[in-house]
Write a protein that holds these residues in place. Structure first.
Motif, PDB file in Angstrom:
ATOM      1  N   UNK A   1       0.966  -1.649   0.344  1.00  0.00           N
ATOM      2  CA  UNK A   1      -0.358  -0.050  -0.141  1.00  0.00           C
ATOM      3  C   UNK A   1       0.765   1.270  -0.137  1.00  0.00           C
ATOM      4  N   UNK A   2       2.137   1.554   0.643  1.00  0.00           N
ATOM      5  CA  UNK A   2       2.890   2.725   0.737  1.00  0.00           C
ATOM      6  C   UNK A   2       3.320   3.126  -0.349  1.00  0.00           C
ATOM      7  N   UNK A   3       4.052   1.263  -1.105  1.00  0.00           N
ATOM      8  CA  UNK A   3       4.875   1.859  -2.961  1.00  0.00           C
ATOM      9  C   UNK A   3       3.701   2.152  -3.889  1.00  0.00           C
ATOM     10  N   UNK A   4       1.823   1.933  -3.591  1.00  0.00           N
ATOM     11  CA  UNK A   4       1.359   2.379  -4.333  1.00  0.00           C
ATOM     12  C   UNK A   4       0.627   3.603  -4.189  1.00  0.00           C
ATOM     13  N   UNK A   5       0.198   4.028  -2.640  1.00  0.00           N
ATOM     14  CA  UNK A   5       0.956   5.796  -2.293  1.00  0.00           C
ATOM     15  C   UNK A   5       1.598   6.230  -3.318  1.00  0.00           C
ATOM     16  N   UNK A   6       3.055   6.642  -2.798  1.00  0.00           N
ATOM     17  CA  UNK A   6       4.286   6.971  -3.835  1.00  0.00           C
ATOM     18  C   UNK A   6       4.345   6.803  -5.431  1.00  0.00           C
ATOM     19  N   UNK A   7       3.450   5.501  -5.577  1.00  0.00           N
ATOM     20  CA  UNK A   7       3.961   5.968  -7.605  1.00  0.00           C
ATOM     21  C   UNK A   7       2.462   5.895  -8.403  1.00  0.00           C
TER      22      UNK A   7
ATOM     23  N   UNK B   1      -1.329  11.104  -6.041  1.00  0.00           N
ATOM     24  CA  UNK B   1      -0.752  12.835  -6.684  1.00  0.00           C
ATOM     25  C   UNK B   1      -1.291  13.836  -5.339  1.00  0.00           C
ATOM     26  N   UNK B   2      -1.804  13.611  -4.407  1.00  0.00           N
ATOM     27  CA  UNK B   2      -2.188  14.166  -2.912  1.00  0.00           C
ATOM     28  C   UNK B   2      -1.911  13.201  -1.758  1.00  0.00           C
ATOM     29  N   UNK B   3      -1.977  14.523  -0.833  1.00  0.00           N
ATOM     30  CA  UNK B   3      -1.503  14.289   0.869  1.00  0.00           C
ATOM     31  C   UNK B   3      -2.983  14.401   1.508  1.00  0.00           C
ATOM     32  N   UNK B   4      -3.785  13.101   1.578  1.00  0.00           N
ATOM     33  CA  UNK B   4      -4.827  13.986   2.306  1.00  0.00           C
ATOM     34  C   UNK B   4      -5.032  13.172   3.460  1.00  0.00           C
ATOM     35  N   UNK B   5      -5.709  13.942   4.573  1.00  0.00           N
ATOM     36  CA  UNK B   5      -5.334  13.453   6.029  1.00  0.00           C
ATOM     37  C   UNK B   5      -5.153  12.060   6.696  1.00  0.00           C
ATOM     38  N   UNK B   6      -6.034  11.647   5.774  1.00  0.00           N
ATOM     39  CA  UNK B   6      -6.572   9.955   5.777  1.00  0.00           C
ATOM     40  C   UNK B   6      -5.185   9.436   5.143  1.00  0.00           C
TER      41      UNK B   6
ATOM     42  N   UNK C   1      -2.238  10.214   4.916  1.00  0.00           N
ATOM     43  CA  UNK C   1      -0.591  11.068   5.778  1.00  0.00           C
ATOM     44  C   UNK C   1      -1.043  10.001   7.321  1.00  0.00           C
ATOM     45  N   UNK C   2      -2.439   9.913   7.403  1.00  0.00           N
ATOM     46  CA  UNK C   2      -2.142   9.329   8.919  1.00  0.00           C
ATOM     47  C   UNK C   2      -1.859   7.649   8.557  1.00  0.00           C
TER      48      UNK C   2
ATOM     49  N   UNK D   1       5.819  10.075   1.349  1.00  0.00           N
ATOM     50  CA  UNK D   1       5.710  10.982   2.402  1.00  0.00           C
ATOM     51  C   UNK D   1       6.020  12.359   1.329  1.00  0.00           C
ATOM     52  N   UNK D   2       7.455  12.128   1.527  1.00  0.00           N
ATOM     53  CA  UNK D   2       8.284  12.677   0.327  1.00  0.00           C
ATOM     54  C   UNK D   2       7.449  13.512  -0.510  1.00  0.00           C
ATOM     55  N   UNK D   3       6.639  12.824  -1.845  1.00  0.00           N
ATOM     56  CA  UNK D   3       6.759  12.419  -2.543  1.00  0.00           C
ATOM     57  C   UNK D   3       5.447  13.499  -2.686  1.00  0.00           C
ATOM     58  N   UNK D   4       4.604  12.915  -2.133  1.00  0.00           N
ATOM     59  CA  UNK D   4       2.909  13.706  -2.072  1.00  0.00           C
ATOM     60  C   UNK D   4       3.017  14.928  -1.191  1.00  0.00           C
ATOM     61  N   UNK D   5       4.393  15.178  -0.347  1.00  0.00           N
ATOM     62  CA  UNK D   5       4.079  17.030  -0.235  1.00  0.00           C
ATOM     63  C   UNK D   5       4.479  17.126   1.699  1.00  0.00           C
ATOM     64  N   UNK D   6       4.024  15.761   2.285  1.00  0.00           N
ATOM     65  CA  UNK D   6       4.442  15.637   3.526  1.00  0.00           C
ATOM     66  C   UNK D   6       5.245  17.007   4.043  1.00  0.00           C
TER      67      UNK D   6
END
Length: 240
Positions: A124-130, A133-138, A140-141, A162-167
């Motif tokens: 799931x972490x890899x999918x969020x990176x790949x 494009x948007x970091x929502x609160x959910x 991020x958590x 997190x870096x890719x999504x602009x944390x």
């Protein structure tokens, strides 16, 4: 009405019986097993596809989700239930997995402990990176929960996502990773996140200096590569 509880419980039970028949308890505990070699993945994939197409993911309770995520974890090397090995937008290779269903699974995975779920969390972490494009609160958590996992690989991929999504606090997280995770590939991951996503030349230079004092042949090779790339970019700039 489909009896999801019985189906999932049976899938997990049969898989674990297969493990016991082919591997020692120590090999199973250490996850030194050939998950992809399990001969009965097709019925599990078919069931997962039916969950997606039937819009039934929301019907699963915590126990059901834990069983499903165990199977997803063991399916990691196949990369079909969760399409984490590809850069294509699709979240699954065996059905049109919606973002909302993906989030149900990712959120449930973030709440589970135990080494048997590490291989689900990193997918799931890899999918969020790949694929996001948007970091929502959910998101991020979820990613922060993954980052604080005891599994180094999950932590590394979550840091990159997190870096890719602009944390906003990525620099704090990078510093924490660098100072607390004494692992060569994790430090390479920190450098990758800075170079690829944070894109701060001053910060990258700071970490390249730190990396020069660290052991590890692969880390040294990566540092040299980044320095050469940086010099090439400068050369192109001045030529232009």
């Amino acid at each position: 009405m489909t009896d999801h509880k019985t189906i999932l419980r049976d899938f997990v039970s049969v898989f674990k019986n297969w493990l016991s028949a082919h591997y020692s308890p120590q090999e199973i505990d250490d996850l030194r097993i050939d998950d992809a070699g399990y001969p009965e993945w097709r019925p599990i994939e078919k069931y997962f596809s039916s969950l997606i197409t039937g819009g039934e993911m929301h019907q699963l309770d915590d126990e059901d989700l834990a069983h499903l995520l165990y199977l997803i974890a063991r399916h990691w090397d196949c990369g079909r239930m969760i399409a984490w090995l590809s850069n294509a937008p699709a979240l699954s290779n065996i059905g049109d997995l919606s973002v909302s269903d993906f989030m149900i699974l990712a959120s449930a995975a973030s709440k589970l402990s135990g080494t048997e779920y590490y291989d689900a969390k990193c997918q799931f972490a890899a999918c969020f990176e790949k694929k996001f494009d948007t970091l929502t609160p959910e998101i991020e958590n979820i990613l922060l929960e993954f980052y604080h996992s005891n599994d180094e690989y999950t932590k590394r991929i979550s840091l990159s996502a997190l870096a890719k999504l602009g944390y906003p606090a990525i620099r704090v997280l990078l510093r924490q990773s660098w100072e607390t995770v004494d692992e060569e590939y994790h430090k390479i991951g920190c450098l990758y996140a800075i170079d690829e996503y944070v894109k701060d030349p001053v910060l990258l230079k700071e970490y390249l200096v730190l990396a020069a004092a660290e052991p590890g042949d692969e880390l040294k090779k990566y540092v040299i590569r980044l320095i050469i790339m940086s010099d090439t970019k400068k050369e192109r700039y001045y030529k232009w």
